[in-house]
Structure formats: structure tokens, C-alpha cells
Design an enzyme around this catalytic site. Structure first.
Site, PDB file in Angstrom:
ATOM      1  N   SER A 116      15.021  24.387  15.838  1.00 57.33           N
ATOM      2  CA  SER A 116      14.290  25.127  14.804  1.00 57.33           C
ATOM      3  C   SER A 116      14.680  24.655  13.418  1.00 57.33           C
ATOM      4  O   SER A 116      13.949  24.875  12.464  1.00 57.33           O
ATOM      5  CB  SER A 116      14.635  26.618  14.866  1.00 57.33           C
ATOM      6  OG  SER A 116      14.194  27.172  16.046  1.00 57.33           O
ATOM      7  N   ASN A 187       8.609  28.511   9.901  1.00 58.45           N
ATOM      8  CA  ASN A 187       9.855  29.032   9.322  1.00 58.45           C
ATOM      9  C   ASN A 187      10.000  28.727   7.841  1.00 58.45           C
ATOM     10  O   ASN A 187      10.907  29.223   7.178  1.00 58.45           O
ATOM     11  CB  ASN A 187      11.066  28.506  10.100  1.00 58.45           C
ATOM     12  CG  ASN A 187      11.242  29.271  11.393  1.00 58.45           C
ATOM     13  OD1 ASN A 187      10.885  30.444  11.487  1.00 58.45           O
ATOM     14  ND2 ASN A 187      11.767  28.610  12.396  1.00 58.45           N
TER      15      ASN A 187
HETATM   16  P1  NAI Z   1      20.306  29.992  24.297  1.00 65.76           P
HETATM   17  O1  NAI Z   1      21.654  30.237  23.763  1.00 65.76           O
HETATM   18  O2  NAI Z   1      19.541  31.120  24.905  1.00 65.76           O
HETATM   19  O3  NAI Z   1      20.380  28.825  25.404  1.00 65.76           O
HETATM   20  C1  NAI Z   1      21.057  27.611  25.217  1.00 65.76           C
HETATM   21  C2  NAI Z   1      21.460  27.073  26.598  1.00 65.76           C
HETATM   22  O4  NAI Z   1      21.942  25.750  26.455  1.00 65.76           O
HETATM   23  C3  NAI Z   1      22.555  27.893  27.274  1.00 65.76           C
HETATM   24  O5  NAI Z   1      22.117  28.245  28.581  1.00 65.76           O
HETATM   25  C4  NAI Z   1      23.736  26.929  27.328  1.00 65.76           C
HETATM   26  O6  NAI Z   1      24.506  27.087  28.525  1.00 65.76           O
HETATM   27  C5  NAI Z   1      23.032  25.590  27.331  1.00 65.76           C
HETATM   28  N1  NAI Z   1      23.834  24.477  26.814  1.00 65.76           N
HETATM   29  C6  NAI Z   1      24.572  24.430  25.689  1.00 65.76           C
HETATM   30  N2  NAI Z   1      25.123  23.209  25.539  1.00 65.76           N
HETATM   31  C7  NAI Z   1      24.706  22.454  26.589  1.00 65.76           C
HETATM   32  C8  NAI Z   1      24.912  21.118  26.993  1.00 65.76           C
HETATM   33  N3  NAI Z   1      25.685  20.292  26.262  1.00 65.76           N
HETATM   34  N4  NAI Z   1      24.340  20.683  28.137  1.00 65.76           N
HETATM   35  C9  NAI Z   1      23.588  21.512  28.883  1.00 65.76           C
HETATM   36  N5  NAI Z   1      23.330  22.801  28.536  1.00 65.76           N
HETATM   37  C10 NAI Z   1      23.897  23.258  27.412  1.00 65.76           C
HETATM   38  O7  NAI Z   1      19.478  29.309  23.119  1.00 65.76           O
HETATM   39  P2  NAI Z   1      17.910  29.384  22.800  1.00 65.76           P
HETATM   40  O8  NAI Z   1      17.626  30.586  21.996  1.00 65.76           O
HETATM   41  O9  NAI Z   1      17.153  29.147  24.063  1.00 65.76           O
HETATM   42  O10 NAI Z   1      17.752  28.125  21.818  1.00 65.76           O
HETATM   43  C11 NAI Z   1      17.805  26.801  22.287  1.00 65.76           C
HETATM   44  C12 NAI Z   1      17.232  25.857  21.232  1.00 65.76           C
HETATM   45  O11 NAI Z   1      15.897  26.232  20.912  1.00 65.76           O
HETATM   46  C13 NAI Z   1      17.980  25.825  19.890  1.00 65.76           C
HETATM   47  O12 NAI Z   1      17.908  24.513  19.382  1.00 65.76           O
HETATM   48  C14 NAI Z   1      17.169  26.793  19.037  1.00 65.76           C
HETATM   49  O13 NAI Z   1      17.296  26.510  17.672  1.00 65.76           O
HETATM   50  C15 NAI Z   1      15.766  26.484  19.527  1.00 65.76           C
HETATM   51  N6  NAI Z   1      14.788  27.583  19.349  1.00 65.76           N
HETATM   52  C16 NAI Z   1      15.107  28.890  19.567  1.00 65.76           C
HETATM   53  C17 NAI Z   1      14.159  29.883  19.410  1.00 65.76           C
HETATM   54  C18 NAI Z   1      14.494  31.318  19.674  1.00 65.76           C
HETATM   55  O14 NAI Z   1      13.735  32.195  19.222  1.00 65.76           O
HETATM   56  N7  NAI Z   1      15.563  31.642  20.366  1.00 65.76           N
HETATM   57  C19 NAI Z   1      12.776  29.571  18.986  1.00 65.76           C
HETATM   58  C20 NAI Z   1      12.512  28.161  18.893  1.00 65.76           C
HETATM   59  C21 NAI Z   1      13.502  27.216  19.021  1.00 65.76           C
END
Ligand code: NAI
Length: 385
Positions: A116, A187
Site C-alpha cells: 500500500s 490512499n
Molecule cells: P497480514 O499481517 O494480515 O498478513 C501478512 C502475512 O505475511 C502473515 O500471514 C505473515 O505470516 C506472512 N509473512 C510475513 N513475512 C513473510 C515472509 N517473509 N514469507 C512468507 N510469509 C510471510 O497483512 P495484510 O493486511 O494481509 O497485508 C499484507 C500486504 O498487503 C502489506 O504489504 C499491506 O500493506 C498490503 N495491503 C493491506 C491492506 C489491508 O487493508 N490490510 C490493503 C491493501 C494492501
């Protein structure tokens, strides 16, 4: 087609569902087995609900689930045509992951990030072949929100972009093209919805409930700014504001608010912590707005003018086309109308006047009317008519 998704959190799991529902074979990888199991269980729940509602048949549910395989090993991305990364928002971690990914996948595989706030150019800089990097930014919840921002970096090849556009279309999403700049479209353009509302509160013009009332009842927005910030989480929303502010070299238009910072520091995150700008305890009644039409109209006009100025700036600086700016706000954050179409309807001269009044009154750069707005008023042109 085989799609790899890295990260099985909120976004990764949702994107996996979208890809599988549209016939792709999906490999969902996370470093945590616990997250993998959670994603699998929650997908089953979501699909069961769709089955109950009659949106899906039993066969479709079985097929969708059959198309997703789960793993904790990135080497299972070997045959993927595209990998979408949706892991933690940390540049150093993403750098390591992208460098590792490139050693696993084929030469033709496109490598995308769902980031994001980080620059796609920077994420792609660690690749041997950076022409395969691209941003594919979904909105939460990915299966429900139609918008996807597609962000080519300066290194991205035309073929990478064409492939991505086609794929997003085949997933029946609304893809908008956007420059690799902070906040992309949504954003960036949405900042004043929060920032101006907070400023109006800080000046003592109205309380949270009255500002929310003005934006929903007079403006037609689905949620007021304070209700929405509580929903997103003040920690998340504040962090985005701070990072956009820094990324824009501290342009005063994007200045964060102490009110929101203090709420975050106090742990008043919003719904998830039981208290934000409002209290969500069962025995506490929500505060009532002051339903004064004149005050409400003033609040709405001010926030809307700031949103429109921001939307115009995105067009002025060629961040996205006017069509895509409007599509982004209606499909990514459910705005009742595209901001530029809205500006046409109200009259660009009236928007300019409102901004000039604010600029004169406050003497703050944040209210400076965009040069494109001035130019269009002078020429008597419109965005869409
Ligand atoms: P989250 O915290 O729910 O999930 C992240 C996942 O990545 C976790 O399951 C973690 O175990 C895994 N992870 C972390 N490091 C890792 C690695 N090195 N190898 C494999 N798995 C790994 O995060 P979320 O909210 O799903 O966000 C993920 C991405 O999407 C971020 O870049 C965020 O900025 C982006 N994003 C988030 C939005 C939201 O509303 N939550 C909207 C749009 C984009």
C-alpha cells in the site's frame, strides 16, 4: 494458469480466493503454518456462506477449494506465471523475498507486490530482471471490493503491464492504471476525508458525530470519517497518513493530526479495541449529532472541496487518468460519486471559490487551489461534459 501468492494474511487469503474463483490454480504460501491453516479454515467458512446464500453450488465450492494448494515453501512457486506478494509492509523483508523468489520462478514469471505504501521501483530494484516487477494493489476485503490499482514501476516492461491488465480484467475486477507515487490513487486522494474532518473537529466547529452526520446525511457517503477511521483502526490510518506525509516531502496538505495521534497512543484504535473516536461498549450510547443543516452543509462543502482539489491534483500530475481517478474512488472506497464528476456537477468555479476562501482565511498552503482547476475555470471547461 498457475498463480503464486505469498502471505496468507487478510490480503493474501482474499486474493487467493479471487484467483481461484476465476479459474486459476493457486499456490498460497506463508512462513507460518498457523496462518495457512487459518486461511484454509476461513475460506471454507466464506464459501459455505456463499453456498447457503445460493451464490455458489456445491460443485463450484469443491472446485474452488481444489484449485488452491497450501505450502510453507516458496519453492512451490516454481511453475507460477505470476506471484503476488502480500507479506508484512517492510521494505527490507520484501527485498529479501523478491531476490529469493527470482531464483525459484521461471524467467517469464511476473513478480507483483500488493504493497500500500512502498515504491514498486524500490521493491523491484533487487531483481536481476526488474522489468518483471509491478504493483497490483487490492482493497480489503479483496473478494468484495472491485478495485485493483495497477502500478508499473519505471523498470516495468510493457509486456508485464499488458499481462497484468488482462489478468485483472479476467478476474472481473476494475483495474485502474496508476503512477508509482505515494498512496497511489485512493490512499492519496482520500487523505482530506480524514485530515480535513479532524481539522474541523480540532477547530471546535463540530464534534465527531456531527461531522459524520454531515458527510453521510448531506454528502451521501456510506460512512462518516470518524466512523470509518474507527473501522480501519486509528493505528493503521494514522500510520498511512504519516507515511504519505513523509513520502510527499512533508507537503502541508498531508499533515497528520495530533487528535488522531493521541487516540492511537492511548490505544483507542477503534472497533477492534472497543474504543476509538466513539465507544463501542454495549452500555454506552453513541453520541447524537447536532442536526443543523447550515452547519452540516458547511462541513460537507469544505471536506468535499478538499477531496476534489486532491483528485484534480492526481490528474494534473498525471498520476492517473480522470476516468481512473473517478473509478478508483467509487470502486475502492465506495464514494457515492466520482469526485471529478461531482466537481462538474457543482461547478468548478464554485469549488475554486471555496478553496480560495479557505486559502485566504487560513493563509495555509494546504488550501492552495490546484493550477489545473484554475486553468479549467478560466477556460470554462469541464472534466466530463
Ligand atoms: P497480514 O499481517 O494480515 O498478513 C501478512 C502475512 O505475511 C502473515 O500471514 C505473515 O505470516 C506472512 N509473512 C510475513 N513475512 C513473510 C515472509 N517473509 N514469507 C512468507 N510469509 C510471510 O497483512 P495484510 O493486511 O494481509 O497485508 C499484507 C500486504 O498487503 C502489506 O504489504 C499491506 O500493506 C498490503 N495491503 C493491506 C491492506 C489491508 O487493508 N490490510 C490493503 C491493501 C494492501
Amino acid at each position: 494458469m498457475e498463480i503464486g501468492i505469498l502471505g496468507a494474511g487478510t490480503m493474501g487469503a482474499g486474493i487467493a480466493q479471487v484467483a481461484a474463483q476465476n479459474g486459476c490454480e493457486v499456490v498460497l504460501v506463508d512462513q507460518s503454518q498457523e496462518m495457512i491453516t487459518k486461511a484454509e479454515v476461513s475460506l471454507d467458512k466464506v464459501l459455505s456462506r456463499l453456498l447457503e446464500k445460493g451464490t455458489l453450488t456445491e460443485d463450484e465450492k469443491i472446485n474452488i477449494q481444489g484449485r488452491i494448494s497450501y505450502s510453507t515453501d516458496m519453492r512451490d512457486f516454481k511453475f507460477a506465471k505470476l506471484v503476488i506478494e502480500a507479506i508484512v509492509e517492510k521494505l527490507d523483508v520484501k527485498h529479501k523475498v523478491f531476490a529469493d523468489l527470482e531464483k525459484i520462478v521461471s524467467n517469464e514469471c511476473v513478480l507483483a507486490s500488493n504493497t500500500s505504501s512502498l515504491s514498486i521501483a524500490s521493491i523491484g530494484s533487487v531483481l536481476q530482471n526488474p522489468s518483471r516487477v509491478i504493483g497490483i494493489h487490492f482493497f480489503n476485503p479483496a473478494p468484495l471490493m472491485p478495485l485493483v490499482e495497477i502500478i508499473p514501476a519505471v523498470q516495468t516492461a510493457e509486456a508485464t503491464l499488458d499481462f497484468t491488465k488482462e489478468l485483472i480484467k479476467s478476474w472481473k475486477k476494475v483495474g485502474v492504471l496508476c503512477k508509482d507515487t505515494p498512496g497511489f490513487i485512493v490512499n492519496r486522494v482520500a487523505r482530506p476525508f480524514y485530515g480535513e474532518a479532524l481539522k474541523i473537529y480540532e477547530e471546535g466547529i463540530a464534534d465527531f458525530a456531527t461531522i459524520d452526520w454531515a458527510m453521510t446525511q448531506i454528502g451521501g457517503f456510506r460512512m462518516g470519517p470518524f466512523t470509518l477511521m474507527d473501522y480501519i483502526g486509528n493505528d493503521v490510518n494514522y500510520t498511512v497518513t504519516e507515511s504519505v506525509f513523509a513520502a510527499f516531502y512533508f507537503d502541508p496538505r498531508f499533515k497528520p493530526s495530533f487528535t488522531q495521534k493521541r487516540h492511537m497512543e492511548a490505544g483507542f484504535y477503534g472497533r477492534k479495541s472497543g474504543r476509538g473516536f466513539y465507544s463501542y461498549s454495549e452500555n454506552v450510547a453513541l453520541p447524537q449529532p447536532i442536526e443543523n443543516a447550515e452547519l452540516g452543509q458547511k462541513i460537507f462543502n469544505r471536506i468535499l472541496a478538499m477531496l476534489i482539489n486532491e483528485a484534480i491534483d492526481a490528474v494534473f500530475l498525471q498520476i492517473a487518468s480522470k476516468e481512473d481517478v473517478d473509478l478508483a474512488m467509487t470502486n475502492g472506497v465506495n464514494y457515492p460519486k466520482g469526485l471529478l464528476k461531482w466537481a462538474d456537477e457543482i461547478g468548478l468555479n464554485r469549488i475554486l471559490l471555496q478553496l480560495e476562501e479557505l486559502f485566504y482565511e487560513y493563509g495555509e498552503d494546504r488550501y492552495r487551489p490546484n493550477p489545473l482547476l484554475r486553468r479549467m475555470v478560466k477556460e470554462g471547461t469541464h472534466f466530463f461534459k
